[in-house]
Design an enzyme around this catalytic site. Structure first.
Site, PDB file in Angstrom:
ATOM      1  N   GLU A  74     183.808  41.181 -34.925  1.00  0.00           N
ATOM      2  CA  GLU A  74     183.519  42.332 -35.702  1.00  0.00           C
ATOM      3  C   GLU A  74     182.370  43.251 -35.232  1.00  0.00           C
ATOM      4  OE1 GLU A  74     183.317  43.606 -40.566  1.00  0.00           O
ATOM      5  OE2 GLU A  74     182.375  41.697 -39.790  1.00  0.00           O
ATOM      6  N   LYS A 128     189.398  47.849 -42.270  1.00  0.00           N
ATOM      7  CA  LYS A 128     189.053  46.755 -42.993  1.00  0.00           C
ATOM      8  C   LYS A 128     189.283  46.890 -44.666  1.00  0.00           C
ATOM      9  CE  LYS A 128     184.785  43.815 -43.646  1.00  0.00           C
ATOM     10  NZ  LYS A 128     183.576  43.459 -43.097  1.00  0.00           N
ATOM     11  N   CYS A 168     187.397  40.388 -40.813  1.00  0.00           N
ATOM     12  CA  CYS A 168     186.080  39.638 -41.532  1.00  0.00           C
ATOM     13  C   CYS A 168     186.458  39.198 -43.020  1.00  0.00           C
ATOM     14  CB  CYS A 168     184.942  40.356 -41.290  1.00  0.00           C
ATOM     15  SG  CYS A 168     183.205  39.465 -41.720  1.00  0.00           S
TER      16      CYS A 168
END
Length: 351
Positions: A109, A186, A223
């Protein structure tokens, strides 16, 4: 900071070690290459091919590569210098991946910058934000993708100038011809401890896309999304065969979950998962607090690496180092996604 594998090899007699690893990691995996390492970098490669030998259908083999790495320069250096130093190092790692015929490569990330989303400072860190399709990082990687016929997954901080300079945490998918195939933003943003990421960007608006590459159908669960089982599920329902989880997570926060979540997702959804975490300690000039009553500090703590790959049957590779840069290569048989469903009688229906 020893890895689980290093600790096992140090303290468990050789006679019992293979059986312990079989129970811990599943079926025995054959090495794809000899493990190589020096003080700063290591390479591991594993064959995750199916044990089922089909008579009428050849295996669908694809090689994936995961790169974990430290930043290069101190966070007090000029932004351009920091970014270019990371580019230089990563360029050499991509070349190493190409030597092992990696076809799909994924970074951690926000790979081209410090993970500054703890400092509560928007300047200078938002200067790293760039256009997903035409920014310098995509241009930098596109030439490697084209030269090596490699699909590259590039997690960056995106600046969307068409939407009022909105900033997103984004993964850009670059196809093997060097052109951008698409992007994913995300889905879930942490607001816990030092991870004050909502200061910088909000939840993404791209849903759960699956990208049909020449080597297989891939998705990216960025993540914090790994903590949400339905996030993993949606990528599976949309047809993913491999789901990458580029992350930045530190020792003492969720390390006990790290070896479990991506592995459980592979089993539950009958696809491969690839978990990538950065390494090192990143120190910032100004102290910051997290509203948790703890003293002000200048770093997140230790990013513990430990990147790994899991097959749909639950077998996983050993992890990369907890403190070194590394390249983990896996040779995957995508037929195993289908076979696992058949073995367990697993079917998914969308009503």
């Amino acid at each position: 900071m020893a890895t689980v594998e290093e600790t096992l090899e140090k303290y468990i007699p050789e006679k019992e070690l293979n059986e312990v690893k079989r129970i811990l990691y599943g079926r025995t995996l054959l090495p794809l290459c000899d493990k190589w390492e020096d003080e700063e970098f290591e390479i591991q490669g594993w064959r995750m091919n199916s044990e089922i030998i089909e008579e009428l259908r050849p295996p669908r083999l694809v090689r994936v590569g995961l790169i974990q790495h430290k930043i290069v320069l101190p966070t007090t250096q000029p932004i351009l210098n920091q970014r270019d130093a990371i580019y230089k190092k990563i360029g050499s790692y991509i070349a190493r991946a190409a030597q092992y015929n990696v076809q799909i490569l994924c970074f951690q990330e926000a790979w081209n910058m410090p993970f500054a989303f703890c400092t509560r400072e928007k300047y200078p860190w938002c200067e790293f934000a760039e256009a997903a399709e035409t920014g310098p990082t995509t241009i930098f990687l596109s030439k490697f993708a084209k030269e090596y016929n490699m699909v590259i997954i590039s997690p960056i901080l995106e600046r969307d100038s068409a939407d009022g300079d909105t900033i997103w945490n984004t993964c850009v998918v670059i196809n093997k011809d060097g052109k951008v195939l698409g992007k994913h933003r995300k889905n879930h943003i942490p607001r816990i401890g030092d991870f004050n990421e909502s200061t910088y960007y909000m939840e993404g608006n791209t849903g759960h896309p699956v990208f049909d590459t020449p080597y297989g159908r891939i998705a990216i669960n960025i993540c914090y999304g790994r903590h949400h089982p339905l996030n993993w599920l949606m990528f599976g329902l949309n047809g993913a065969e491999i789901v990458f989880n580029p992350s930045a997570t530190t020792q003492g926060l969720s390390e006990h979950l790290w070896p479990i979540e991506a592995r459980c997702a592979a089993i539950a959804n009958s696809y491969y998962t690839c978990a990538i975490n950065r390494v090192g300690i990143e120190t910032f000039e100004h102290e910051f607090t997290s509203g948790d009553g703890k003293p002000a500090h200048k770093d997140f703590g230790n990013f513990y690496g430990s990147s790994y790959i899991t097959a749909p049957d639950g077998t996983r590779t050993p992890g990369l180092s907890r403190h070194k840069d590394g390249l983990l290569i896996g040779e995957l048989d995508l037929n195993l996604c289908r076979q696992t469903k058949d073995i367990w009688g697993f079917r998914v229906s969308i009503l």
